[in-house]
Design a protein around this motif. Structure first.
Motif, PDB file in Angstrom:
ATOM      1  N   LEU A   1       0.828  -1.202   0.000  1.00 33.28           N
ATOM      2  CA  LEU A   1       0.000   0.000   0.000  1.00 33.28           C
ATOM      3  C   LEU A   1       0.868   1.260   0.000  1.00 33.28           C
ATOM      4  O   LEU A   1       1.616   1.505   0.934  1.00 33.28           O
ATOM      5  CB  LEU A   1      -0.904  -0.014   1.228  1.00 33.28           C
TER       6      LEU A   1
ATOM      7  N   LEU B   1      -1.647   6.636  -0.473  1.00 35.17           N
ATOM      8  CA  LEU B   1      -2.687   7.062  -1.418  1.00 35.17           C
ATOM      9  C   LEU B   1      -3.197   8.470  -1.105  1.00 35.17           C
ATOM     10  O   LEU B   1      -3.546   9.235  -1.996  1.00 35.17           O
ATOM     11  CB  LEU B   1      -3.839   6.051  -1.399  1.00 35.17           C
TER      12      LEU B   1
ATOM     13  N   PHE C   1      -1.137  11.169  -2.831  1.00 31.22           N
ATOM     14  CA  PHE C   1      -1.023  11.203  -4.289  1.00 31.22           C
ATOM     15  C   PHE C   1      -1.608  12.513  -4.823  1.00 31.22           C
ATOM     16  O   PHE C   1      -2.656  12.965  -4.346  1.00 31.22           O
ATOM     17  CB  PHE C   1      -1.753  10.007  -4.904  1.00 31.22           C
TER      18      PHE C   1
ATOM     19  N   ARG D   1      -3.818  13.963  -6.523  1.00 32.40           N
ATOM     20  CA  ARG D   1      -5.050  13.586  -7.225  1.00 32.40           C
ATOM     21  C   ARG D   1      -5.521  14.674  -8.188  1.00 32.40           C
ATOM     22  O   ARG D   1      -5.979  14.381  -9.288  1.00 32.40           O
ATOM     23  CB  ARG D   1      -6.158  13.265  -6.221  1.00 32.40           C
TER      24      ARG D   1
ATOM     25  N   ALA E   1      -6.203  14.053 -11.977  1.00 25.30           N
ATOM     26  CA  ALA E   1      -7.563  14.212 -12.514  1.00 25.30           C
ATOM     27  C   ALA E   1      -7.549  15.179 -13.698  1.00 25.30           C
ATOM     28  O   ALA E   1      -8.275  14.984 -14.679  1.00 25.30           O
ATOM     29  CB  ALA E   1      -8.499  14.713 -11.421  1.00 25.30           C
TER      30      ALA E   1
ATOM     31  N   SER F   1       1.844   0.394  -9.875  1.00 25.21           N
ATOM     32  CA  SER F   1       0.783   0.251  -8.872  1.00 25.21           C
ATOM     33  C   SER F   1       1.127   0.946  -7.562  1.00 25.21           C
ATOM     34  O   SER F   1       0.248   1.456  -6.882  1.00 25.21           O
ATOM     35  CB  SER F   1       0.509  -1.233  -8.598  1.00 25.21           C
ATOM     36  N   LYS F   2       2.380   0.950  -7.203  1.00 23.88           N
ATOM     37  CA  LYS F   2       2.730   1.546  -5.919  1.00 23.88           C
ATOM     38  C   LYS F   2       3.302   2.936  -6.050  1.00 23.88           C
ATOM     39  O   LYS F   2       3.235   3.732  -5.113  1.00 23.88           O
ATOM     40  CB  LYS F   2       3.713   0.654  -5.172  1.00 23.88           C
TER      41      LYS F   2
ATOM     42  N   PHE G   1      -0.833   4.367  -8.023  1.00 20.15           N
ATOM     43  CA  PHE G   1      -1.789   3.680  -7.138  1.00 20.15           C
ATOM     44  C   PHE G   1      -2.235   2.377  -7.799  1.00 20.15           C
ATOM     45  O   PHE G   1      -2.264   2.276  -9.028  1.00 20.15           O
ATOM     46  CB  PHE G   1      -2.986   4.569  -6.792  1.00 20.15           C
ATOM     47  N   PRO G   2      -2.579   1.376  -6.974  1.00 20.78           N
ATOM     48  CA  PRO G   2      -2.883   0.041  -7.500  1.00 20.78           C
ATOM     49  C   PRO G   2      -4.031   0.016  -8.510  1.00 20.78           C
ATOM     50  O   PRO G   2      -3.953  -0.694  -9.508  1.00 20.78           O
ATOM     51  CB  PRO G   2      -3.248  -0.761  -6.253  1.00 20.78           C
TER      52      PRO G   2
END
Lengths: 506, 506
Positions: free
Chosen positions: B150, B153, B156, B158, B162, B347-348, B351-352
């Motif tokens: 994990l 997150l 991140f 975002r 986005a 993924s890490k 994000f996954p």
């Protein structure tokens, strides 16, 4: 059920033999009247096919056919285990409903719009219908006329889609960024299950739905779960190269079974005996020939699977775009023994680069499929699952499908018109009843592979029928896609093809 | 090269034996000075490791180690085929560069930030490091403290992400909505190749890069291409369960090879003979124990592969987040014979739920990998590939990695501090040098599986070391993830764990 539904229902189902209208057609009309007239109330259960068949003294197939069409058009909905019910929400234009087969006018209001529109698997021409799976696709990714597997990308509601994607991208939570479940997001699985139940008569609950990376991934998962190394899987001959590559990649051996006008020759399949672990079929619209598997064959296939403890992989790749006659519901919906795995994709209803499809698996196989997905690539990207669930729930999906049905009907007619005008001497249309491609025969002695190569030089991208055979091709022909080009482009393309054929002939 | 680079370079490389500073360390410092002092110009080629080793009368390993660290820290960059060059763009804070190992201060400026940041594979703790691959992951998808795999997150960027996703969603063209190539989008493959070359010393061109759906998918593809049914693949013992499930899903047989403080015991591997088709290793940060494979072992492993015509699968899953000592570059970069397949994932680092990873494959295997991807699921969704390429090219990727290195360093220290404070009686830290988890031993006689179960009741999600063994576990221990929880949460979690252990003891 008979006692409750029967009495007041019977007066509305006056069946007359030998009046030129098929019994299932009369039964469909009667039941539809009863529903529109509120004799059968929304949400009310209808008699089982067996019960009603006995009551009316007709065959169960007759009732099954009528129910399938009512399910298909959204008047009835199936609920797993519980039976069949009158839809709570009727097609919005149901009161003016005219089954599509009665009209060819592109914009005539008709019930199949409303329902076909509600179907994820609609018009999902194969994920990779190019000949020779890999090579074909790698060499020609273009948007050329006659390209198979291509939906009307220029007609996709991009702005709406972008809005949904942006909304979810901005709102991504840590939980939605972390690992997801192999089955997919519950909200999408629910939406898919509901659409399949109501519009394809698939008997499923959301927990039987597994979100995949498209139907190729779905077929590959079926191979991983159902077939051990060296197992035999029956495939249609001619058939879909992508399915064959998915099975052989899993170490399975292929047993081609001939296809005739009723679909796969189930007697031929049965003669192969118990060693066949699974059969992969395209009952709604056989790939590539386009025939629909007859109801008798469907029942025989299910009986075969049950008797041998084998599996049926139903690749329901473009069951919704039909321009002539009525489709039967999904084979899966008639399967009482839980031997059918249902494969579908959004690649053609939305667009291929979405990479989202789905499986409906018997409850007994659910965990095995989850484990296989886990070992393959764990789960599908979350963002698109969220956006897609909204796209369906907010009705964009229904509207898009409705528009596409009319659009594709027009493109198909333009293609048929162009073929008749420019190519009639060399090309005979074999099947143009459904989907996003027309299957044709070439004049005896013509090589479809050679012609396809020459077409490529003219920037036309057809598929040679002979590449869909494992053995020697029985016929040579062209598979001509019409989803991705507009009517003007299709007319021009058929003109070019006509010139090619003329120069060949001379 | 020697003649050009040698003469003016030598005065800057005064190597003194027996002064307590390792020769590779002295060489690293000297070369770094020469670069910062512009004795070696940006873009200029440096001597080959062999040439410089001869010139200085040191072993090639000494030079290799120094070069690897300079590559890792961004002072040098490799160009496939062409050799090694001084970076055109030096780490922006290179002039104040202090190798990370010399300081533990979370926010001390240091060169590894700049370079680590430039690495796609950074901190990519396994795609599914949960115990027992499938079951573990299915039962616990949460964001609980100690959860493996994990990333942070909540940290991140975002909004930036986005924005990029929305931009490309609005601009989607029909060509980008249609079918893509199995290898992935060229723009992303270029970006990945460049980052791997400059920061991981991977020798590759973009056309050797294959975009996958994450590293589990990458491992599964390796299994499909490299292993026939029944083939033997060597795996690390203890090792990564996800890799084992990918190989067994392909019908391969597993040969566990013990891991010691230098990584996989290559002598033990060699003793298995030629029948081993491939060996899967985690050289940068062994999963789960955390050790780094020694340079001698790396060369021995490559020699083994070349001698037997076998393959090496390098799972470079979290090579960038290092808190102590310096990592070597990728094994792939030292492979002259083209026997290494390099596996990585975003993924890490991102994000996954992004589901994007990559493979770097020898040119000789490229077509085979493309065919396999084609049969699996054809290609990856296009939108995320477009957004990710921009994320890298616009520098967001570098900035994010830099922030994360500092952040994870702090979280790791908080975890170690909490373990020392609350759990020292029962838990001994074995390795905390790198990555996003700490590997620990439990007091003799304690069952890690039982402890993990009890921890779950307290909403703590550790992984039992014993679940990473195929055979009997040599030791019992806990794998404690620290990427997904902040320092406060980690302190609280260690306190809770301490209470659990105390109540067990009593």
């Amino acid at each position: 059920m008979r006692t409750t539904a029967g009495p007041h229902l019977l007066p509305h189902l006056p069946l007359v033999r030998g009046n030129g209208v098929a019994l299932h057609q009369q039964l469909f009309d009667g039941l539809r009247r009863a529903i529109l007239g509120r004799v059968l109330r929304p949400g009310g259960r209808v008699p089982s096919t067996r019960a009603l068949a006995q009551e009316l003294g007709v065959s169960r197939l007759t009732v099954l056919t009528a129910y399938d069409q009512l399910l298909h058009e959204g008047y009835l909905e199936g609920r797993a285990g519980a039976g069949t019910f009158v839809s709570g929400a009727l097609p919005d234009d149901a009161l003016h409903a005219t089954p599509l087969r009665r009209t060819r006018a592109p914009n005539a209001p008709n019930a199949t719009n409303a329902t076909g529109a509600a179907t994820p698997s609609s018009g999902t021409v194969r994920d990779d219908a190019s000949p020779g799976a890999t090579s074909g696709r790698r060499e020609d990714r273009g948007l050329r006329p006659f390209r198979l597997s291509l939906p009307a990308l220029d007609e996709f509601p991009r702005a709406t889609w972008a809005r949904l994607v942006s909304r979810h991208a901005r709102a991504l939570t840590p939980a939605m960024m972390a690992y997801g479940l192999p089955g997919g997001l519950g909200v999408l699985r629910e939406a898919v299950a509901e659409h399949l139940r109501t519009s394809r008569a698939v008997r499923c609950e959301a927990d039987q739905v597994l979100i995949t990376s498209g139907s190729q991934a779905g077929l590959r998962l079926c191979a991983a779960v159902l077939l051990r190394h060296g197992d035999v899987v029956a495939v249609e001959e001619p058939g879909y190269p992508g399915a064959r590559s998915a099975f052989t990649a899993a170490g399975a051996r292929l047993a081609p079974v001939p296809v005739d006008d009723e679909g796969m020759d189930v007697a031929g399949l049965a003669s192969l005996g118990a060693r066949v672990r699974a059969a992969c079929v395209t009952p709604s619209h056989q790939y590539p020939l386009g025939v629909s598997m007859s109801a008798a064959r469907r029942l025989a296939l299910l009986e075969w699977a049950e008797r041998h403890g084998s599996w049926v992989i139903e690749d329901d790749y473009d069951s919704e775009y039909r321009y002539v006659s009525r489709p039967l519901g999904a084979l899966q919906g008639v399967d009482a023994a839980g031997r059918v795995i249902y494969v579908g994709t959004f690649s053609k209803v939305l667009f291929p680069a979405l990479r989202v499809g789905y499986l409906v698996v018997p409850a007994s196989l659910r965990d095995a499929f989850f484990e296989a997905r886990d070992a393959f690539d764990i789960f599908s990207p979350t963002l698109y699952q969220l956006a897609l669930a909204d796209f369906i729930r907010e009705g964009h999906f229904v509207r898009h499908l409705r528009r596409m049905r009319t659009l594709y009907h027009g493109r198909r007619d333009a293609l048929l018109d162009g073929l008749a005008r420019h190519c009639a001497a060399s090309i005979t249309v074999h099947n143009a009843e459904a989907g996003l491609h027309v299957s044709t025969w070439l004049r005896d002695g013509m090589s479809d592979v050679a012609l396809v190569r020459r077409m490529q030089e003219r920037r036309l991208s057809a598929t040679a029928l002979s590449t869909c055979y494992m053995g020697a091709a029985a016929r040579s022909g062209l598979l001509l896609g019409f989803g991705g080009s507009n009517e003007r482009q299709l007319r021009a393309a058929t003109r070019t093809l006509g010139e090619l054929l003329a120069s060949d002939a001379s």
